[in-house]
Design an enzyme around this catalytic site. Structure first.
Site, PDB file in Angstrom:
ATOM      1  NE  ARG A  93      -8.377   6.354  -7.886  1.00 12.50           N
ATOM      2  CZ  ARG A  93      -9.366   6.729  -8.665  1.00 12.50           C
ATOM      3  NH1 ARG A  93      -9.630   8.002  -8.840  1.00 12.50           N
ATOM      4  NH2 ARG A  93     -10.105   5.833  -9.271  1.00 12.50           N
ATOM      5  NE  ARG A 110     -14.973   2.717   3.275  1.00 13.19           N
ATOM      6  CZ  ARG A 110     -13.826   3.340   3.046  1.00 13.19           C
ATOM      7  NH1 ARG A 110     -12.691   2.670   3.013  1.00 13.19           N
ATOM      8  NH2 ARG A 110     -13.801   4.644   2.870  1.00 13.19           N
ATOM      9  CD  GLU A 152      -1.634   5.897  -3.739  1.00 11.78           C
ATOM     10  OE1 GLU A 152      -2.643   5.564  -4.398  1.00 11.78           O
ATOM     11  OE2 GLU A 152      -1.700   6.508  -2.668  1.00 11.78           O
ATOM     12  CE  LYS A 163      -4.106   2.021   2.135  1.00 14.04           C
ATOM     13  NZ  LYS A 163      -3.842   3.415   1.845  1.00 14.04           N
TER      14      LYS A 163
HETATM   15  P1  AMP Z   1      -8.011   4.100   1.757  1.00 10.67           P
HETATM   16  O1  AMP Z   1      -7.954   5.514   1.295  1.00 10.67           O
HETATM   17  O2  AMP Z   1      -7.267   3.901   3.021  1.00 10.67           O
HETATM   18  O3  AMP Z   1      -9.415   3.515   1.730  1.00 10.67           O
HETATM   19  O4  AMP Z   1      -7.199   3.215   0.706  1.00 10.67           O
HETATM   20  C1  AMP Z   1      -7.477   3.242  -0.655  1.00 10.67           C
HETATM   21  C2  AMP Z   1      -6.386   4.000  -1.359  1.00 10.67           C
HETATM   22  O5  AMP Z   1      -5.149   3.300  -1.216  1.00 10.67           O
HETATM   23  C3  AMP Z   1      -6.594   4.101  -2.841  1.00 10.67           C
HETATM   24  O6  AMP Z   1      -7.325   5.269  -3.183  1.00 10.67           O
HETATM   25  C4  AMP Z   1      -5.193   4.157  -3.376  1.00 10.67           C
HETATM   26  O7  AMP Z   1      -4.860   5.487  -3.623  1.00 10.67           O
HETATM   27  C5  AMP Z   1      -4.288   3.685  -2.262  1.00 10.67           C
HETATM   28  N1  AMP Z   1      -3.403   2.562  -2.623  1.00 10.67           N
HETATM   29  C6  AMP Z   1      -2.085   2.502  -2.401  1.00 10.67           C
HETATM   30  N2  AMP Z   1      -1.544   1.372  -2.834  1.00 10.67           N
HETATM   31  C7  AMP Z   1      -2.538   0.640  -3.365  1.00 10.67           C
HETATM   32  C8  AMP Z   1      -2.611  -0.639  -3.981  1.00 10.67           C
HETATM   33  N3  AMP Z   1      -1.547  -1.421  -4.144  1.00 10.67           N
HETATM   34  N4  AMP Z   1      -3.832  -1.041  -4.405  1.00 10.67           N
HETATM   35  C9  AMP Z   1      -4.935  -0.259  -4.247  1.00 10.67           C
HETATM   36  N5  AMP Z   1      -4.922   0.950  -3.676  1.00 10.67           N
HETATM   37  C10 AMP Z   1      -3.737   1.405  -3.234  1.00 10.67           C
END
Ligand code: AMP
Length: 549
Positions: A252, A412, A297, A247
């Site tokens: 994004r 989600r 990303e 991650k």
């Molecule tokens: P969250 O904002 O915590 O819900 O996480 C989702 C975000 O994680 C996405 O909008 C992406 O920008 C970021 N992200 C970073 N690395 C990854 C990955 N390998 N796969 C999917 N999302 C990722």
């Protein structure tokens, strides 16, 4: 359509805080509009004249409105006094218009189109005399408006309409007005990200039109969201057929390509193509299909290590000296999803197929343009090793994804899980601040934080934060907040709700001191979340759940 009709709706909307009532008011109103009117009325109801993806902004400061109002017959002192009292330039404008009412006889009725397009025109003038040109556009609009109209036009111009017509309300209202399901409206919205357009489609083509909405190049979509897992074991189990990826903690980036033309959009749907010219160039050269919609990303990189998102975010809003800052903050993109390749739409394909397509069309350039690092295993030991490696190299954690799952925009849904070491944090909205003292006298040094009430769309204060920040961060946040100041009251300023901050805390307590009914013990800044809009900030409802837990 007469603008006064819309004003009647504005008045009804401001008379209630109930989500259901607001939904009904909007539904009843839009039901009988034709598709042209819909495309104007919907943005006017949202108070959002430009879509996020458009590069233009209204960008009118309170100062210019105050100047305009003085041209309408009040002295500057009168305007400022009234503004200080009410904190609402819309009301000040209305008061002035009431006094001038006698000339109403000669007025022609304002239409929604006139208001909409005149406000859009405000983004056009640049350079020399631009302020004067803008002032004249506003003056002309306000001079032909009735007092009540004046109030809402002013609020729309300064982007302070605040009627609580949030995404959820519009979705439900469109569904109810045209007798289609909320899910169908939401599906179309997540792909179109323009409620005016969604309303037009449903008006013209009904339910079938909504179902047939497809991915389109030039048009950003809502990103699929991740659920939080407590630990790797749980994530592996929930993801069923797991692929584990790093991650990355950056921006994004939705990359779209049509032959030589490249678009870059953020998670907030902003178009940042101009801000990242070197990324555009990399995409042109190293995406091997003619057309593509990809997700990745973007990280700021120094000495092979990711730099804090805060640093990278300086590039997101930069309008000038782009080449210079590109050199100072070099980037790297890591692609993790693929939604369209040439004529193939891939939303309904499994992640394993989408990843295969991605691998086929990305020509990697080491350290700059690459695929997200991925392993496929159910072995906890191996996953732990991968997770620790991710943290050691300065990344945020891992994503555990279900290889069998399709892509669900804007949701989600349990197709991917994030695991990261952080404590529980809250994403809160800065709605005010206080000037510092002594050494910090020139900075905003304490920030008023608010949560969103999901029911009413209202923002409610939950605490003040003044720790967790270095001098540099104080300075940076001050610069970011200054243009957003709405009004002052002694040492306190009130801030246009635009900035979301991730906040750590020790405890949530009940408190009569804040409007939310809660207070945070020892809130501290973790980081700014410029990638999140205020609709994505935490809600009062989540605070209640956490408190009860
Ligand atoms: P969250 O904002 O915590 O819900 O996480 C989702 C975000 O994680 C996405 O909008 C992406 O920008 C970021 N992200 C970073 N690395 C990854 C990955 N390998 N796969 C999917 N999302 C990722």
């Amino acid at each position: 359509m007469e603008y006064s009709k819309l004003v009647e709706i504005y008045e009804k909307l401001s008379a209630t805080t109930k989500k259901l009532e607001k939904t009904e008011i909007v539904a009843e109103f839009i039901k009988n509009l034709n598709s042209e009117d819909l495309q104007i009325v919907i943005p006017l109801l949202q108070g959002k004249i430009f879509l996020e993806r458009e590069e233009e902004e209204i960008g009118i400061a309170d100062k210019l409105i105050i100047q305009t109002l003085t041209k309408l017959g009040f002295s500057k002192k009168e305007v400022l006094d009234k503004f200080r009292k009410t904190g609402d330039l819309g009301e000040v404008a209305e008061g002035i218009a009431k006094k001038k009412k006698q000339s109403a006889l000669f007025r022609r009725k304002l239409t929604g189109e006139q208001v909409f397009y005149s406000i859009r025109e405000l983004a056009e003038p640049t350079g020399k005399n631009s302020q004067e040109k803008k002032l004249n556009i506003i003056l002309e609009l306000l001079s032909s408006a009735e007092p009540k109209e004046t109030k809402y036009i002013t609020r729309t111009i300064i982007e302070e309409l605040r009627l609580g017509v949030a995404e959820g309300i519009l979705r439900d209202a469109i569904a109810s007005a045209f007798d289609v399901s909320k899910e169908e409206v939401e599906y179309a919205y997540n792909l179109k990200t323009d409620f005016g357009e969604v309303a037009r489609i449903v008006k013209e083509k009904g339910e079938t039109g909504l179902k047939n909405v497809k991915l389109e190049i030039g048009n950003p979509i809502k990103a699929m969201l991740a659920e939080k897992s407590l630990n790797l074991e749980e994530a592996l189990e929930d993801a069923k057929e797991p692929a584990i990826e790093i991650k990355y903690d950056g921006m994004r980036t939705l990359v779209q390509k049509d032959k030589d033309k490249i678009w870059l959009f953020t998670r907030r749907l902003e178009n940042v193509t101009k801000q990242f010219p070197e990324l555009v160039e990399l995409c042109r050269k190293n995406i091997l299909s003619e057309k593509a919609i990809l997700e990745g990303e973007t990280l700021g990189i120094k000495n092979g290590k990711p730099i804090p998102f805060q640093e990278l975010s300086k590039r997101i809003h930069r309008k000038y000296n782009i080449e210079k800052i590109a050199k100072e903050i070099p980037i790297q993109i890591n692609f993790f999803d693929c939604l369209l390749v040439d004529k193939e739409q891939l939303l309904n394909e499994s992640f394993s197929i989408r990843r295969k397509k991605l691998e086929k069309i990305i020509k990697e350039v080491e350290g700059k343009f690459q695929l997200a690092e991925q392993i496929r295993t159910k072995n906890l030991k191996e996953v732990e090793k991968f997770y620790n490696k991710a943290l050691k190299s300065g990344q945020e954690g891992v994503m555990v994804k279900n290889l069998l799952a399709p892509y669900q925009p804007g949701k989600r849904v349990g197709y991917m899980y994030k695991v990261k070491p952080e404590e529980e944090t809250l994403d809160l909205i800065i709605t005010g601040a206080e000037w510092g003292q002594g050494r910090r006298a020139n900075w905003l040094a304490s920030f008023i934080l608010s949560v969103r009430d999901e029911e009413t769309g209202e923002l409610l204060e939950i605490g003040k934060m003044g720790t967790g920040m270095t001098d540099e961060i104080f300075r940076e946040i001050t610069e970011r907040l200054k243009p957003l100041i709405i009004r002052k009251e002694e040492n306190t300023v009130y801030i246009k709700p635009k900035i979301v901050v991730e906040t750590g805390y020790q405890e949530i307590q009940k408190s009569p001191n804040y409007k939310s009914g809660f207070a945070l013990r020892f809130p501290k800044l973790i980081r700014r979340r410029e990638d999140k809009g205020i609709e994505e900030a935490d809600s009062l409802q989540r605070i209640k759940r956490l408190y009860n837990k």
